[in-house]
Design an enzyme around this catalytic site. Structure first.
Site, PDB file in Angstrom:
ATOM      1  N   GLU A 234     -18.309 -21.373  55.735  1.00 58.88           N
ATOM      2  CA  GLU A 234     -17.863 -21.937  54.487  1.00 58.88           C
ATOM      3  C   GLU A 234     -16.309 -23.158  54.724  1.00 58.88           C
ATOM      4  OE1 GLU A 234     -15.265 -18.265  55.534  1.00 58.88           O
ATOM      5  OE2 GLU A 234     -16.868 -18.828  55.772  1.00 58.88           O
ATOM      6  N   ASP A 276     -24.564 -62.629  59.372  1.00 55.87           N
ATOM      7  CA  ASP A 276     -24.512 -64.487  59.825  1.00 55.87           C
ATOM      8  C   ASP A 276     -23.374 -64.931  60.809  1.00 55.87           C
ATOM      9  OD1 ASP A 276     -24.599 -67.143  59.767  1.00 55.87           O
ATOM     10  OD2 ASP A 276     -23.956 -67.237  57.418  1.00 55.87           O
ATOM     11  N   ASP A 538     -21.139 -61.294  52.865  1.00 55.03           N
ATOM     12  CA  ASP A 538     -19.934 -62.299  51.985  1.00 55.03           C
ATOM     13  C   ASP A 538     -20.478 -62.565  50.901  1.00 55.03           C
ATOM     14  OD1 ASP A 538     -20.496 -63.754  53.022  1.00 55.03           O
ATOM     15  OD2 ASP A 538     -17.656 -64.577  53.675  1.00 55.03           O
ATOM     16  N   ASP A 542     -26.469 -61.634  49.644  1.00 53.96           N
ATOM     17  CA  ASP A 542     -26.146 -60.671  50.622  1.00 53.96           C
ATOM     18  C   ASP A 542     -26.472 -59.582  50.116  1.00 53.96           C
ATOM     19  OD1 ASP A 542     -25.565 -62.764  52.968  1.00 53.96           O
ATOM     20  OD2 ASP A 542     -23.644 -62.867  52.853  1.00 53.96           O
ATOM     21  N   ASN A 606     -20.850 -12.788  67.527  1.00 54.24           N
ATOM     22  CA  ASN A 606     -20.054 -12.561  67.276  1.00 54.24           C
ATOM     23  C   ASN A 606     -20.737 -11.746  66.031  1.00 54.24           C
ATOM     24  OD1 ASN A 606     -18.105 -12.111  68.644  1.00 54.24           O
ATOM     25  ND2 ASN A 606     -16.611 -13.493  67.805  1.00 54.24           N
ATOM     26  N   ASN A 631     -12.793 -13.663  60.198  1.00 49.80           N
ATOM     27  CA  ASN A 631     -13.081 -14.624  59.623  1.00 49.80           C
ATOM     28  C   ASN A 631     -12.387 -16.163  58.972  1.00 49.80           C
ATOM     29  OD1 ASN A 631     -15.979 -16.400  59.563  1.00 49.80           O
ATOM     30  ND2 ASN A 631     -14.853 -15.754  57.249  1.00 49.80           N
ATOM     31  N   ASP A 635     -11.138 -19.520  60.776  1.00 47.41           N
ATOM     32  CA  ASP A 635     -11.410 -20.397  59.867  1.00 47.41           C
ATOM     33  C   ASP A 635     -10.362 -21.510  59.730  1.00 47.41           C
ATOM     34  OD1 ASP A 635     -14.152 -20.347  59.266  1.00 47.41           O
ATOM     35  OD2 ASP A 635     -13.840 -19.613  57.866  1.00 47.41           O
TER      36      ASP A 635
END
Length: 798
Positions: A234, A276, A538, A542, A606, A631, A635
């Site tokens: 999550e 270029d 530029d 382009d 796990n 958990n 995390d």
């Protein structure tokens, strides 16, 4: 802010957990209800805070390159962000500007607007300040519209409508929405769908097992949902956002601004860079070299004609114009007055102005010799106009080619007397008299050869796509150590099928005399051949190619149209800056991949162990609240992954998203985690004679230690000893394991269902963790060797 946090709580698994907490409270189990609610709120708060901080940091970077507008306020012209323009403002427009709103022209001068995105027209349209209000749509000559751009000329306009109220409202909404998903985002979506299917299957199996064994339905549901939360990464969106934001900040320190975060991964995956030569191989600072007549002699008259053309044109003054106007003005120039202009376009490749002196008008044109010489009918030679023949025309072309071979940029200058009339067009550019050539020098950047070598070293092939002549391009490429090979001309591209162009585009290094449409075809051909293509540009011409490329790259000094179309903005031009940005992109991708591999190996192992244990053991292997806490702590240890160091192998070549690698990693490494979990079950039951609470506590400590510390093995393809982790990652993982080990001895142990563990069990956990890390390292090494050998075999086969 509240809405963003609310969206996190609307995750289906989070909703189920909160409902379960409410049900627990209603049944009198307020302790479990409080623990579940606290963990859910803490987890989502952490996610929200980290993501918001990253978002704010990126917004500050993007503000540096946001489109601007020049607005008249309080009697002075002010530079403001384009999204701050409001109805009633007077805005000043010039060539290269994006038009920030629907507006009516108050004043204009030789204004030509590209409104193809609105009307589908390919050519610029002339606009004039008139009082006519009968026509209000795109055909109105006195109106300009949001989303279009100025090709040439200047104007002051009165803003009538902005945003959704404009004629371009739908397109404005599309521009404000996120760009098309990248390959990386598609990969994350596929990964999420894969996990969702796995989670749903696991929950269904657990509910069936709970029913068959006549367990408490509520506890079985809560256990299944908690297990699903454990398997679901999550924090993935937050980890991705933080990693990419960290990458954006690191790139900003190296003068690279990221406009679209998702482009960072594509930036790192670039294996072909098209650009270029001007401003990348060369400095882009043109210096006037010579003004030569037909015979190759220095000519003040050629310079005067070139100056009149450059001085009186209202489009963007290119570096060539700036070099011409940097010379001294002659007294004769002052006698000429501008009467009209025929703007530059990329098909004619020239620009003309009409000037008048003593009631006589002269059309002066300056542009690419290849096209311009075809319209020449005479040459000026020693003060006389001589009709051109095949010999003289061939000599003109030979002179041009000789100058180009020396690496000089060459413009042809010609003129013709014209009658007095209201307006002039490209049709009047005929029967021209050739006056001579103007040449310019643009020296290669001193570090270009080293930068090209660095790009080759990290797996990026550079291709030059230029509007310049093939001779100039080849000369400059040789100067910087880039073999031009057989230069492909734009006219040759037009004659090729898409399939043939794909083959040629892979083999060729230099394309010359390429129009914007031809550039697009080259980029698309490379993409269809499986390459991730970056394009650097530029100019106004382009912008389409910047959209077509996987990653559009521009510079801070580019026109608004190019900057808006780009994903990446270079504060300073040059390939060295670009190389640094590509490497940062690869680092960001490498760190996101670490989290994914963690989630689909140790974490998956796990969760699989828990599912199997629930079917084989007479008790739940861990309480739902303990699963959620496990958990959450896991995390928490991973939020520092974005700061981690990466292997040199991650940055040495382009890497694209590979869902197959993640699946294989899960199938190879995940079972090792389960093996050690089952070993822990055996030790707890047969050596420590664990009761239910002792079993829950022991496995909580062991599973948290193994799945947290395995990051040291998974984070590198090589030896964990050689590639050192970052200090934040080291601190977060060690602290989480320490918290897990000490929890059974704290005041929180009783409400969480924990009991103190013996010293002997902690010794077992330490030994089991070391053996587990060694096993993962051996399997990981075998897996990566197999992948590399297959890659080599595939490359050999090709």
């Amino acid at each position: 802010m509240v809405l963003d946090f609310g969206r996190l709580l609307l995750n289906p698994l989070v909703v189920v957990l909160l409902l379960a907490a409410c049900a627990s409270a209603a049944l009198g189990d307020t302790t479990d209800a409080g623990i579940i609610a606290a963990i859910v709120i803490l987890s989502n708060t952490l996610d929200f805070v980290q993501t918001r901080r990253s978002k704010k940091a990126v917004e500050r970077l993007q503000a540096q390159v946001a489109p601007r507008a020049t607005v008249l306020r309080d009697g002075t012209w002010q530079d403001v962000r384009a999204n701050q323009v409001v109805p009633g403002d007077v805005v000043r427009l010039s060539a290269g500007d994006l038009i920030p709103a629907d507006a009516r022209l108050l004043q204009s001068r030789d204004l030509y607007v590209q409104q193809g995105a609105l009307t589908g027209e390919s050519l610029p349209v002339e606009k004039q300040a008139r009082d006519d209000t009968a026509v209000t749509g795109p055909d109105a000559e006195n109106r300009v519209f949001l989303g279009t751009s100025v090709v040439s000329g200047t104007a002051n306009v009165l803003v009538l409508a902005t945003g959704q109220s404009t004629a371009f409202g739908e397109i404005a909404a599309r521009l404000a929405s996120p760009p098309e998903p990248t390959a990386f985002q598609h990969g994350l979506r596929d990964f999420s769908l894969f996990l969702t299917r796995t989670v749903l299957f696991l929950v269904l199996v657990l509910l069936i097992i709970g029913g068959l064994e006549h367990r408490d339905p509520f506890q079985s549901l809560l256990f299944a949902v908690a297990l699903a939360v454990g398997l679901t990464p999550e924090f993935l969106p937050m980890i991705v956002a933080v990693t990419l934001a960290n990458g954006a900040r690191a790139m900003a320190r190296k003068n690279v601004i990221v406009k679209h975060l998702a482009a960072i991964q594509n930036f790192g995956s670039i294996d072909v860079l098209c650009t270029d030569k001007t401003g990348t191989l060369t400095s882009g600072r043109m210096s006037l070299d010579q003004c030569l007549d037909f015979d190759g002699q220095q000519s003040a008259r050629v310079l005067m004609l070139a100056r009149l053309n450059s001085k009186n044109q209202t489009g963007i003054h290119s570096p060539l114009d700036e070099a011409i106007l940097g010379t001294a003005q002659s007294a004769e120039e002052l006698d000429f007055h501008k009467r009209d202009e025929i703007p530059y376009d990329f098909e004619r490749r020239r620009l003309s102005v009409v000037v008048e002196r003593q009631a006589h008008r002269l059309l002066i044109t300056k542009g690419a010799p290849e096209q311009l010489l075809d319209r020449v009918e005479a040459v000026e030679r020693r003060g006389e106009v001589v009709a051109i023949d095949s010999v003289l025309r061939a000599r003109c072309r030979a002179n041009f080619e000789d100058l180009s071979r020396k690496g000089l940029r060459v413009l042809a200058v010609a003129y013709v007397a014209v009658d007095v009339q209201a307006n002039y067009s490209a049709a009047d550019e005929q029967n021209l008299v050739f006056a001579g050539f103007v040449t310019f020098a643009d020296k290669p950047l001193p570090d270009t050869a080293a930068a090209l070598a660095a790009l080759r070293g990290c797996g990026v092939e550079v291709k030059i796509i230029s509007g310049d002549s093939d001779l100039v391009c080849a000369h400059v490429c040789r100067q910087v150590g880039l073999d031009p090979g057989a230069v492909v001309l734009g006219e040759e591209v037009d004659r090729m099928t898409d399939a043939a162009l794909g083959v040629v585009a892979e083999q060729a290094s230099v394309f010359a005399r390429a129009s914007p449409a031809q550039k697009n075809r080259i980029l698309m051909a490379l993409k269809h051949r499986g390459h991730v293509v970056g394009f650097m540009g530029d100019g106004i011409n382009d912008a389409p190619s910047l959209h077509v490329a996987d990653v559009g790259i521009s510079v801070a000094s580019a026109v608004d149209v190019a900057r808006e179309a780009a994903d990446i903005i270079l504060v300073e031009p040059g390939l060295e800056v670009l190389t640094n940005g590509i490497l940062e992109g690869r680092k960001a991708f490498g760190n996101v991949l670490k989290y994914l591999l963690m989630g689909t190996s140790s974490n998956f192992g796990n969760m699989f162990s828990m599912a199997a244990a629930s079917a084989l053991l007479p008790i739940l292997p861990m309480l739902p609240t303990q699963i959620l806490l496990n958990n959450f702590l896991y995390d928490l240890s991973q939020i520092t992954i974005p700061s981690d160091n990466v292997d040199a192998e991650v940055t040495d070549r382009p890497r694209q998203w590979d869902i197959g690698l993640i699946r294989r990693f899960m199938l190879y490494v995940g079972p090792i985690s389960s093996v050690f979990d089952f070993l822990t079950f055996y030790v707890l039951l047969h050596f420590f004679r664990a009761g239910e609470a002792y079993f829950h506590t022991g496995w909580f400590v062991e599973s948290l230690a193994t799945q947290t510390l395995v990051i040291y093995v998974i984070r590198t393809a090589g030896s964990p000893v050689k590639c050192k982790p970052s200090r934040p990652l080291l601190v977060s993982t060690v602290c989480v394991v320490a918290i897990g080990a000490l929890l059974p001895f704290t005041a929180l142990a009783e409400p969480l269902g924990f009991v103190p563990l013996s010293a002997g069990f902690y010794i077992f956990v330490a030994l089991a963790t070391l053996l587990y890390l060694l096993g993962v390292h051996l399997v990981k090494t075998m897996l990566f060797r197999r992948i590399e050998s297959r890659g080599c075999a595939g490359g050999a086969a090709k």
